[in-house]
Design a protein around this motif. Structure first.
Motif, short mmCIF file in Angstrom:
data_model
loop_
_atom_site.label_atom_id
_atom_site.label_comp_id
_atom_site.label_asym_id
_atom_site.label_seq_id
_atom_site.Cartn_x
_atom_site.Cartn_y
_atom_site.Cartn_z
N ASP A 1 1.93 0.64 12.94
CA ASP A 1 2.82 0.70 11.77
C ASP A 1 3.02 2.19 11.48
N GLU A 2 3.94 2.77 12.21
CA GLU A 2 4.11 4.22 12.17
C GLU A 2 4.44 4.72 10.76
N GLU A 3 5.26 3.97 10.04
CA GLU A 3 5.62 4.40 8.68
C GLU A 3 4.39 4.46 7.79
N LEU A 4 3.54 3.46 7.84
CA LEU A 4 2.32 3.45 7.04
C LEU A 4 1.35 4.54 7.50
N LEU A 5 1.16 4.66 8.79
CA LEU A 5 0.21 5.64 9.31
C LEU A 5 0.63 7.07 8.99
N LEU A 6 1.91 7.37 9.10
CA LEU A 6 2.36 8.72 8.76
C LEU A 6 2.24 8.97 7.26
N ALA A 7 2.45 7.93 6.46
CA ALA A 7 2.25 8.06 5.02
C ALA A 7 0.77 8.28 4.70
N ILE A 8 -0.11 7.61 5.44
CA ILE A 8 -1.55 7.83 5.27
C ILE A 8 -1.89 9.29 5.60
N ALA A 9 -1.35 9.80 6.70
CA ALA A 9 -1.60 11.20 7.08
C ALA A 9 -1.10 12.15 6.00
N ASP A 10 0.07 11.87 5.44
CA ASP A 10 0.60 12.71 4.37
C ASP A 10 -0.34 12.69 3.16
N GLU A 11 -0.88 11.51 2.85
CA GLU A 11 -1.80 11.41 1.72
C GLU A 11 -3.11 12.13 2.01
N VAL A 12 -3.58 12.04 3.23
CA VAL A 12 -4.80 12.78 3.61
C VAL A 12 -4.56 14.27 3.41
N CYS B 1 -9.26 9.78 14.92
CA CYS B 1 -9.56 8.78 15.94
C CYS B 1 -8.56 7.62 15.88
N ALA B 2 -8.24 7.16 14.69
CA ALA B 2 -7.27 6.06 14.54
C ALA B 2 -5.92 6.46 15.13
N PHE B 3 -5.50 7.69 14.85
CA PHE B 3 -4.22 8.16 15.38
C PHE B 3 -4.28 8.29 16.91
N ALA B 4 -5.39 8.79 17.41
CA ALA B 4 -5.54 8.96 18.86
C ALA B 4 -5.52 7.61 19.57
N VAL B 5 -6.21 6.63 19.03
CA VAL B 5 -6.24 5.29 19.64
C VAL B 5 -4.82 4.72 19.75
N LEU B 6 -4.01 4.98 18.73
CA LEU B 6 -2.64 4.45 18.71
C LEU B 6 -1.63 5.38 19.38
N GLY B 7 -2.09 6.56 19.80
CA GLY B 7 -1.19 7.50 20.46
C GLY B 7 -0.16 8.12 19.52
N LEU B 8 -0.52 8.24 18.24
CA LEU B 8 0.39 8.84 17.26
C LEU B 8 -0.04 10.27 16.95
N ALA B 9 0.92 11.07 16.55
CA ALA B 9 0.64 12.44 16.16
C ALA B 9 1.20 12.70 14.77
N ALA C 1 0.80 -1.22 0.00
CA ALA C 1 0.00 0.00 0.00
C ALA C 1 0.84 1.28 0.00
N ARG C 2 1.92 1.30 0.77
CA ARG C 2 2.67 2.55 0.96
C ARG C 2 3.03 3.27 -0.34
N PRO C 3 3.61 2.58 -1.32
CA PRO C 3 3.98 3.33 -2.53
C PRO C 3 2.78 3.72 -3.41
N ARG C 4 1.60 3.21 -3.08
CA ARG C 4 0.41 3.45 -3.91
C ARG C 4 -0.68 4.23 -3.19
N LEU C 5 -0.39 4.85 -2.08
CA LEU C 5 -1.42 5.54 -1.31
C LEU C 5 -2.12 6.65 -2.10
N GLY C 6 -1.48 7.18 -3.11
CA GLY C 6 -2.10 8.19 -3.96
C GLY C 6 -3.30 7.65 -4.73
N GLU C 7 -3.39 6.33 -4.86
CA GLU C 7 -4.52 5.69 -5.55
C GLU C 7 -5.69 5.44 -4.59
N PHE C 8 -5.47 5.60 -3.29
CA PHE C 8 -6.49 5.32 -2.29
C PHE C 8 -7.39 6.53 -2.12
N ASN C 9 -8.68 6.30 -1.99
CA ASN C 9 -9.60 7.41 -1.73
C ASN C 9 -9.87 7.51 -0.22
#
Length: 98
Positions: free
Chosen positions: A57-68, A85-93, A31-39
Motif C-alpha cells: 500500500d504505497e500511499e499508506l507506506l509513504l505517508a507513514i514515512a512522512d510521519e516518521v 526493514c519494512a520498506f526494504a522487504v517491500l522494495g519501496l524507497a 489511518a492515513r488522515p490520522r497518522l499524526g496521532e500514531f506513535n
C-alpha cells in the motif's frame, strides 16, 4: 478506532499470516488522515504488518514515512530500523528518510 486499535488489528492478522485485503484497505483509509496521532510503536507495527503480508500500500507506506520524518526526534534506533526493514522487504524507497 484508536491508533493502537488499528495497529494491533493489523499486527494480529499479520502474526497469524492472514491477509484480508478489504480489511487492510479500510484500515488504510482510516489511518492515513490520522497518522499524526500514531506513535513509534503504532507506526512500526503498521509498517511491519504490511511488509509481513506483502501488502504494498504505497500511499499508506509513504505517508507513514512522512510521519516518521515529522516525529524523528522521538524515534530510537530500533524503531527506525523496523521502518527501514519494512520498506526494504517491500522494495519501496523514501528518498528523504532512507
Amino acid at each position: 478506532f484508536t491508533p493502537q486499535n488499528l495497529a494491533n488489528l493489523v499486527w494480529a492478522y499479520a502474526t497469524l499470516d492472514l491477509r484480508h485485503d478489504k480489511l487492510f484497505g479500510a484500515v488504510s483509509l482510516c489511518a492515513r488522515p490520522r497518522l499524526g496521532e500514531f506513535n513509534q510503536q503504532h507506526l512500526c507495527n503498521l509498517a511491519w504488518a504490511l511488509s509481513a503480508l506483502q501488502i504494498t500500500d504505497e500511499e499508506l507506506l509513504l505517508a507513514i514515512a512522512d510521519e516518521v520524518m515529522r516525529q524523528i526526534r522521538d524515534y530510537n534506533a530500533q524503531g527506525l530500523s523496523n521502518i527501514a526493514c519494512a520498506f526494504a522487504v517491500l522494495g519501496l524507497a523514501h528518498n528523504d528518510l532512507f
